[in-house]
Design an enzyme around this catalytic site. Structure first.
Site, PDB file in Angstrom:
ATOM      1  N   GLY A  97       0.776  -1.239   0.000  1.00 31.68           N
ATOM      2  CA  GLY A  97       0.000   0.000   0.000  1.00 31.68           C
ATOM      3  C   GLY A  97       0.801   1.279   0.000  1.00 31.68           C
ATOM      4  N   ASN A 130       1.753   3.020  -2.595  1.00 28.58           N
ATOM      5  CA  ASN A 130       1.133   3.963  -3.538  1.00 28.58           C
ATOM      6  C   ASN A 130      -0.142   4.572  -2.961  1.00 28.58           C
ATOM      7  OD1 ASN A 130       2.482   4.322  -6.303  1.00 28.58           O
ATOM      8  ND2 ASN A 130       2.700   2.119  -5.948  1.00 28.58           N
ATOM      9  N   LEU A 176      -7.512  -9.230 -11.887  1.00 30.44           N
ATOM     10  CA  LEU A 176      -8.251  -8.540 -12.943  1.00 30.44           C
ATOM     11  C   LEU A 176      -9.510  -7.927 -12.340  1.00 30.44           C
ATOM     12  CD1 LEU A 176      -8.453 -10.665 -16.234  1.00 30.44           C
ATOM     13  CD2 LEU A 176      -7.367  -8.435 -15.908  1.00 30.44           C
ATOM     14  N   HIS A 223       2.005   0.710 -13.129  1.00 26.17           N
ATOM     15  CA  HIS A 223       2.812  -0.476 -13.426  1.00 26.17           C
ATOM     16  C   HIS A 223       4.291  -0.099 -13.296  1.00 26.17           C
ATOM     17  CE1 HIS A 223       3.601  -4.419 -15.086  1.00 26.17           C
ATOM     18  NE2 HIS A 223       4.537  -3.871 -15.853  1.00 26.17           N
ATOM     19  N   ASP A 245      -2.567  -4.767 -17.789  1.00 26.58           N
ATOM     20  CA  ASP A 245      -1.525  -3.826 -18.240  1.00 26.58           C
ATOM     21  C   ASP A 245      -1.692  -3.352 -19.684  1.00 26.58           C
ATOM     22  OD1 ASP A 245      -0.373  -4.152 -15.717  1.00 26.58           O
ATOM     23  OD2 ASP A 245       0.835  -5.854 -16.385  1.00 26.58           O
TER      24      ASP A 245
END
Ligand code: GAR
Length: 203
Positions: free
Chosen positions: A12, A14, A89, A106, A147
């Site tokens: 976590g 980010n 996903l 990413h 991605d």
């Protein structure tokens, strides 16, 4: 002002960078929800300390998850989703409902070094063994594949001769923490325009 829900799987960092940018008013958003596929993730614990609404998908059946997520997003009145280290996903019904309003970060320069199985350390190992001299971070819009989706922002970091996957990951992560709030702010300012597969940033 974005009403943001952040999807996480683990550490976590980010999420915390986005949270800091919000508190420093660099990002005009409110984090109204955090969704995790793991109930024991540090990211979810962080959300709890900040009294942010949370949803854990760990004990939810796969076919139920789309419904559960959409109900949570409605309840929190989410208008934008940021995937931040989310390793699953997104169910197709959520992608459809939030088309062009979901971003992912990413830890490499897409479209290289992305796709299923390309997460965390695997990405940096693949970068090093390929011999490229630059890597970096990418923020992109999310579609039904891992991605893929139009690129919103990228920033490079050099690959050094004595790099290890960990050293490279640390350098890339620092850039992630900078560009993710910056990219989200472009959406908050409604400066993002999609032209085919390209994203143009209006000034
Ligand atoms: C980040 O490096 C992010 O780019 C990566 O997982 C890490 C999560 O760290 N995501 C992917 O590899 C997605 N394919 P965090 O939980 O500390 O933000």
């Amino acid at each position: 002002m974005l009403r943001l829900t952040v999807f996480v799987s683990g550490r976590g960092s980010n999420l915390q960078a986005i949270h800091t940018a919000v508190s420093q008013r660099r990002l005009h958003a409110e984090i109204v929800g955090v969704v995790s596929n793991r109930s024991a993730s540090p990211a979810l614990e962080f959300a709890q300390t900040q009294q942010i609404s949370r949803l854990s998908l760990e004990d939810k059946q796969a076919q139920q998850q789309g419904y559960e997520i959409l109900a949570f997003l409605e309840q929190t009145r989410t208008d934008f989703i940021a995937l931040a280290g989310y390793m699953k996903l997104i169910p197709p019904e959520v992608v459809t409902a939030y088309r062009h309003r979901i971003t992912n970060i990413h830890p490499a320069l897409l479209p290289s070094f992305g796709g299923k199985g390309m997460y965390g350390r695997h990405v940096h190992e693949a970068v090093l063994s390929s011999g490229v001299k630059v890597s970096g971070a990418t923020v992109h819009l999310v579609d039904e594949e891992y991605d893929r989706g139009p690129i919103v922002m990228q920033r490079c970091v050099p690959v050094l001769d004595d790099d290890t996957p960990e050293a490279l990951a640390t350098r890339v992560l620092e850039v992630e923490h900078t560009i993710y709030p910056e990219a989200l702010q472009l959406f908050a300012e409604e400066r993002v325009e999609l032209q085919g597969n390209r994203i143009i940033t209006r000034s």
